[in-house]
Design an enzyme around this catalytic site. Structure first.
Site, PDB file in Angstrom:
ATOM      1  N   LEU A 208      -4.587  -4.649   0.400  1.00 41.35           N
ATOM      2  CA  LEU A 208      -3.416  -4.697   1.289  1.00 41.35           C
ATOM      3  C   LEU A 208      -3.820  -4.181   2.660  1.00 41.35           C
ATOM      4  O   LEU A 208      -4.349  -3.074   2.762  1.00 41.35           O
ATOM      5  CB  LEU A 208      -2.300  -3.788   0.758  1.00 41.35           C
ATOM      6  CG  LEU A 208      -1.624  -4.146  -0.582  1.00 41.35           C
ATOM      7  CD1 LEU A 208      -0.720  -3.008  -1.022  1.00 41.35           C
ATOM      8  CD2 LEU A 208      -0.823  -5.439  -0.462  1.00 41.35           C
ATOM      9  N   HIS A 209      -3.588  -4.970   3.696  1.00 42.24           N
ATOM     10  CA  HIS A 209      -3.847  -4.434   5.045  1.00 42.24           C
ATOM     11  C   HIS A 209      -2.950  -5.023   6.127  1.00 42.24           C
ATOM     12  O   HIS A 209      -3.050  -4.665   7.286  1.00 42.24           O
ATOM     13  CB  HIS A 209      -5.319  -4.610   5.440  1.00 42.24           C
ATOM     14  CG  HIS A 209      -5.713  -6.028   5.722  1.00 42.24           C
ATOM     15  ND1 HIS A 209      -5.910  -6.950   4.733  1.00 42.24           N
ATOM     16  CD2 HIS A 209      -5.941  -6.673   6.887  1.00 42.24           C
ATOM     17  CE1 HIS A 209      -6.258  -8.099   5.279  1.00 42.24           C
ATOM     18  NE2 HIS A 209      -6.274  -7.968   6.584  1.00 42.24           N
TER      19      HIS A 209
END
Ligand code: UDP
Length: 361
Positions: A208-209
């Site tokens: 996740l970014h």
């Protein structure tokens, strides 16, 4: 033909590696083609940059603009200023940009303003989501590109809809998948494989970014807690992106299944994906790789610029709510993997097609 190749961020390095190999192959066959590699320095961590150069045998860049982090405008501006000088000192015939990061857009603008030809690899894909910096980068880049190389017929159709001359639109396949095929027999298990008792099919990979998932600390924590729960008895390996790490800071999370690890090098990461039970991510590139490897992928976004991963491949678009993920992941646990295929021309030869076409321009 003298080509300047731009790479700034992790996904760029993965995309340029096979393009450089294709150029070198043509050079060995006697073609008049040369390249200069410019690293803008957008990603500069060892884990996000150097490791990829080493593992994918990418030559050392001829120049590193070392722009590093900054706001969207600071970074874009810094790349433009530095690349303008670089181009004045090292003239070329064509600037080749890949993907959708700030370096892609900034260098395309500078090149075009110096009346150089611009080639865009991965042109034409659209999420329709103007809140994503990547979508703005794609639209601006494609508005000044001369030669468009696309990964899908729908990307080509998008460009034609915007009025691009069809003779400059080339559906060639996917360079990211070239890299995957070129390295599948080199992938290897990460050092924590035994320590975490990982086995083929018994763990989930999480990345996740994107701002929509990670910029708000409380909702990120809720998402992680929800994923920790839905994993049941499976471990979740979470290579944490520096951006996500910075948001979580020192927060002490009590998670049963999620194991935080450093961002992985390409060869370890592909090993982890290939042997996983499923992947939960907000990355675009990973949804392409999971499609080719037949691994179920749950994308934590409201839209995708890569519809073929959903229509043909293994990707399920979840949205950003944990409730939706619970529902869709639950259905997957009940019904198992769905039938999926590999999109047209994702055959490992996209880079060779690109260079062949450029040599005819
Ligand atoms: N990747 C990697 N190690 C990791 C996470 C991702 O090698 O720990 C690779 C991944 O397989 C894909 C690329 O990096 O090829 C995607 O990068 P990112 O998610 O940063 O970009 P996006 O696809 O979202 O543009």
């Amino acid at each position: 033909m003298k080509i300047t190749i731009i790479a700034g961020a992790r996904p760029n390095f993965i995309k340029i590696a096979p393009i450089i190999k294709a150029i070198e192959k043509k050079q060995n066959e006697g073609a008049t083609i040369s390249y200069r590699l410019v690293h803008t320095g957008q990603h500069y961590d060892k884990n996000l940059s150097d490791t990829f150069f080493e593992e994918l045998n990418i030559p050392k860049p001829n120049s590193n603009l070392e722009v590093k982090s900054g706001s969207q405008a600071e970074q874009t501006g810094a790349i433009m200023v530095a690349f303008e000088k670089e181009l004045q000192q090292n003239p070329c015939d064509l600037v080749l940009v890949v993907g959708d990061v700030n370096s892609t857009m900034a260098c395309a603008i500078v090149a075009k303003k110096q009346n150089l030809k611009v080639a865009h690899v991965e042109a034409g894909i659209r999420s329709g989501d103007m809140t994503m910096p990547e979508e703005i980068n794609r639209i601006v880049t494609d508005s000044i590109t001369d030669y468009f190389f696309t990964t899908s017929t729908s990307a080509s159709e998008n460009l034609l809809k915007y009025g691009v001359d069809a003779t400059n639109v080339h559906f060639v396949g996917n360079v990211m998948i070239d890299t995957l095929y070129q390295n599948l027999d080199r992938i290897f298990e990460p050092f924590f494989w035994n320590e975490y008792q990982l086995e083929t099919g018994n763990y989930i990979i999480l990345t996740l970014h994107r701002p929509s998932n990670v910029d708000e600390e409380q909702s990120l924590i809720q998402l992680l807690q929800g994923i920790d729960k839905l994993a049941g008895d499976k471990k979740v390996i979470f290579p944490i992106h520096p951006r996500t790490k910075a948001i979580l800071g020192e927060t002490n999370l009590e998670l049963k299944n999620i194991l935080f690890v450093e961002p992985q090098g390409y060869l370890n990461f592909m090993y982890l994906i290939k042997n996983s039970f499923a992947v939960i991510t907000d990355s675009g590139g990973i949804s392409e790789e999971t499609t080719v490897m037949g691994i179920p992928c749950f994308t934590m976004r409201n839209n995708t610029e890569r519809p073929e991963t959903q229509i043909i491949g293994t990707n399920t678009l979840v949205g950003t709510s944990i409730e939706n993920l619970e529902k869709l992941f639950g259905e997957f646990l009940k019904n198992g993997k769905r039938q999926a295929g590999i999109p047209e021309l994702w055959d490992g030869k996209a880079s060779e097609r690109i260079i062949e076409i450029l040599l005819q321009k």
